[in-house]
Design a protein around this motif. Structure first.
Motif, PDB file in Angstrom:
ATOM      1  N   GLY A   1       0.736  -1.121  -0.197  1.00  0.00           N
ATOM      2  CA  GLY A   1       0.076   0.039   0.101  1.00  0.00           C
ATOM      3  C   GLY A   1       0.746   1.405   0.030  1.00  0.00           C
ATOM      4  N   VAL A   2       2.209   1.069  -0.020  1.00  0.00           N
ATOM      5  CA  VAL A   2       2.795   2.306  -0.024  1.00  0.00           C
ATOM      6  C   VAL A   2       3.858   2.630  -1.341  1.00  0.00           C
ATOM      7  CG1 VAL A   2       4.989   3.439   1.181  1.00  0.00           C
ATOM      8  CG2 VAL A   2       3.197   2.232   2.393  1.00  0.00           C
ATOM      9  N   LEU A   3       3.508   3.484  -2.150  1.00  0.00           N
ATOM     10  CA  LEU A   3       4.323   3.835  -3.362  1.00  0.00           C
ATOM     11  C   LEU A   3       5.323   4.904  -2.813  1.00  0.00           C
ATOM     12  CD1 LEU A   3       4.451   4.222  -6.415  1.00  0.00           C
ATOM     13  CD2 LEU A   3       2.815   6.264  -6.300  1.00  0.00           C
TER      14      LEU A   3
ATOM     15  N   ASP B   1      14.712  -1.726   1.537  1.00  0.00           N
ATOM     16  CA  ASP B   1      13.454  -1.065   1.896  1.00  0.00           C
ATOM     17  C   ASP B   1      13.636  -0.161   3.154  1.00  0.00           C
ATOM     18  OD1 ASP B   1      11.018   0.220   1.750  1.00  0.00           O
ATOM     19  OD2 ASP B   1      10.016  -1.952   1.953  1.00  0.00           O
ATOM     20  N   ARG B   2      13.115   0.920   3.204  1.00  0.00           N
ATOM     21  CA  ARG B   2      13.160   1.689   4.438  1.00  0.00           C
ATOM     22  C   ARG B   2      11.898   1.720   5.288  1.00  0.00           C
ATOM     23  NH1 ARG B   2      18.123   0.539   4.512  1.00  0.00           N
ATOM     24  NH2 ARG B   2      19.789   1.850   4.060  1.00  0.00           N
ATOM     25  N   PRO B   3      11.818   2.048   6.403  1.00  0.00           N
ATOM     26  CA  PRO B   3      10.479   1.948   7.034  1.00  0.00           C
ATOM     27  C   PRO B   3       9.479   2.969   6.589  1.00  0.00           C
ATOM     28  CG  PRO B   3      12.143   1.849   8.792  1.00  0.00           C
ATOM     29  CD  PRO B   3      12.735   1.961   7.403  1.00  0.00           C
ATOM     30  N   GLY B   4       8.180   2.646   6.632  1.00  0.00           N
ATOM     31  CA  GLY B   4       7.284   3.672   6.200  1.00  0.00           C
ATOM     32  C   GLY B   4       7.388   4.317   4.957  1.00  0.00           C
ATOM     33  N   THR B   5       7.342   5.685   4.893  1.00  0.00           N
ATOM     34  CA  THR B   5       7.317   6.255   3.522  1.00  0.00           C
ATOM     35  C   THR B   5       8.433   6.666   2.932  1.00  0.00           C
ATOM     36  OG1 THR B   5       6.583   8.288   4.329  1.00  0.00           O
ATOM     37  CG2 THR B   5       4.529   6.921   3.872  1.00  0.00           C
TER      38      THR B   5
END
Length: 477
Positions: free
Chosen positions: A177-179, A202-206
């Protein structure tokens, strides 16, 4: 001591001093002659800046633009622009690749377009000698990534654990769900076919991540075999003993005032003559290009330091996100012979002195106020047919030469044939209208000279005063 022995001792001392002097001198010469470093990079926005450029350094800190500051390789595929080139050498040193982002900002494509619907391909060149390169080709790396919208900032590192290359890059895609941009990787042996792309960083969150580069650290320096620097809001330093294994965060460069809002495009260099590294960072926020940050231990963020004022010089062109190769002596000789640092030249018309020879859509003509300026810059190389003649290679279309087809002059890519060499070679003679200038006689049509007619360049037999003036040029910087 008797006089005779005194004289002998004096001669022996003098001989030793002379020998020591010669040894020191030889040592200094050897150090000075040691091979240096090759940087591949781009220089800025637009169709000219977003191509492949080469620069050379003897010490890793003071850089000279090769090819007179002109383009070394030009993309003719995809968006026809490239950024973020990575220069890869095979472990055996018999093959090289350049892998770059297929992106041309301000060439009909905006940053928004490039992020949301950009090229999913990388641009690849291949060589066996570091100077003769293949035509560029496209490699689809992000097409198989669900919702993959682009492919940026590629890098590649040889992985001895799997006996192939780990090719990694950033793709803007939706996951959970995160672009955002994440780093993906695939394995390859030839940069023609790749394994199915997989998520790498990949880093956390946005928080997104775009730029990352890995360096191998020799045994005895720090606790890790590999170190990577990544642009992810900070310049994050991580360590690992396996390229595809787990990575440990070691810190960042905020202690010396550098974050991802100021710098990007990390680029490693290991100094040849000492246990010291430079991590070059592109100062994109201020538009100043690369800055070297120095360290004796890449695994220790606290050891990084800013360079002393005046201790580095980046050359005439801006250096943007690229990579650096430590050259062998043979590689250095080939590179400097192919792309010398000398300034390229222009050809000024004798009787239209505000006009210069330039190429436009591969046609050749005279124009004033040439823009872009590199359209009027050529490297006068030894003639393709042999010594005693000249050929004109375009600065911004390397590998393309002025040649005649019939009576017309055009800019064309050297196809290696004898016919091409003959049509792209000229004898430089004293100017037909002024011996202080120059005229250029066709090699394979020796009864004709290069001249302009209605501002177009052509070959003609010269029989009139006007013809002699039209066929006279000044070679100028």
């Amino acid at each position: 001591m008797p006089p005779f022995l005194t004289r002998v001792a004096t001669l022996m001392v003098a001989a030793c001093l002379l020998l020591a002097s010669l040894m020191v001198s030889t040592s200094h010469r050897a150090v000075a002659a040691a091979p240096g470093y090759l940087m591949t990079h781009f220089t800025g926005e637009g169709a000219t800046g977003q191509q492949i450029y080469f620069s050379h350094s003897e010490d890793g800190l003071h850089w000279t633009d090769l090819n007179g500051g002109g383009t070394a390789l030009r993309s003719t595929v995809g968006t026809r622009g490239v950024r973020d080139p990575s220069l890869v050498r095979s472990p055996s040193g018999d093959r090289y690749w350049i892998v770059a982002t297929d992106l041309c900002i301000d060439c009909g494509q905006s940053w928004g377009d490039a992020q949301s619907n950009g090229s999913r391909n990388l641009v690849v060149w291949e060589s066996t000698d570091l100077v003769t390169w293949s035509q560029p080709r496209l490699l689809d790396v992000a097409g198989a990534i669900p919702d993959g919208r682009n492919a940026w900032a590629p890098e590649a590192v040889w992985n001895p654990a799997t006996n192939d290359y780990v090719l990694y890059w950033a793709t803007n895609a939706t996951l959970n769900g995160v672009l955002k941009h994440r780093i993906y990787y695939a394995r390859t042996t030839d940069f023609r076919t790749i394994t199915t792309p997989r998520l790498y960083i990949d880093r956390p969150g946005t928080q997104g991540i775009i730029d990352t580069q890995i360096v191998e650290v020799p045994s005895g320096t720090g606790a890790y075999r590999y170190v990577r620097a990544s642009g992810d809001g900070d310049i994050t330093i991580e360590g690992s003993n396996s390229i595809l294994g787990s990575w440990t965060k070691l810190g960042n460069l905020s202690g010396i005032g550098l974050t991802g809002s100021q710098v990007e495009g990390p680029m490693w260099l290991k100094f040849r003559d000492r246990d010291d590294w430079a991590l070059y960072l592109d100062q994109y926020a201020t538009g100043r290009g690369y800055l070297p940050v120095l360290t004796t231990d890449p695994t220790s963020p606290g050891s990084y330091r800013l360079p002393a004022s005046g201790s580095h010089q980046m050359g005439g062109t801006k250096k943007r996100h690229g990579s650096i190769l430590n050259l062998t002596a043979a590689e250095e000789n080939r590179v400097q012979a192919r792309w010398p640092a000398t300034t390229a030249n222009r050809l000024q018309s004798y009787n239209q002195q505000d006009r210069y020879v330039r190429h436009v859509d591969f046609d050749v003509r005279l124009d004033p106020d040439v823009s872009p300026a590199d359209d009027a810059r050529f490297r006068l190389r030894a003639g393709l047919t042999g010594s005693g003649t000249v050929s004109f290679e375009s600065v911004n279309y390397p590998g393309y030469f002025l040649r005649h087809v019939g009576s017309d002059l055009e800019l064309a890519r050297n196809d290696g044939t004898t016919d091409f060499a003959g049509s792209a070679t000229f004898r430089r003679a004293p100017g037909l209208a002024d011996a202080q200038w120059s005229s250029f006689q066709s090699y394979d049509a020796p009864d004709r000279y290069v001249r302009h007619y209605a501002y177009q360049l052509r070959l003609d037999a010269i029989t009139t005063t006007l013809g002699r003036e039209d066929a006279t040029f000044r070679v100028t910087g």
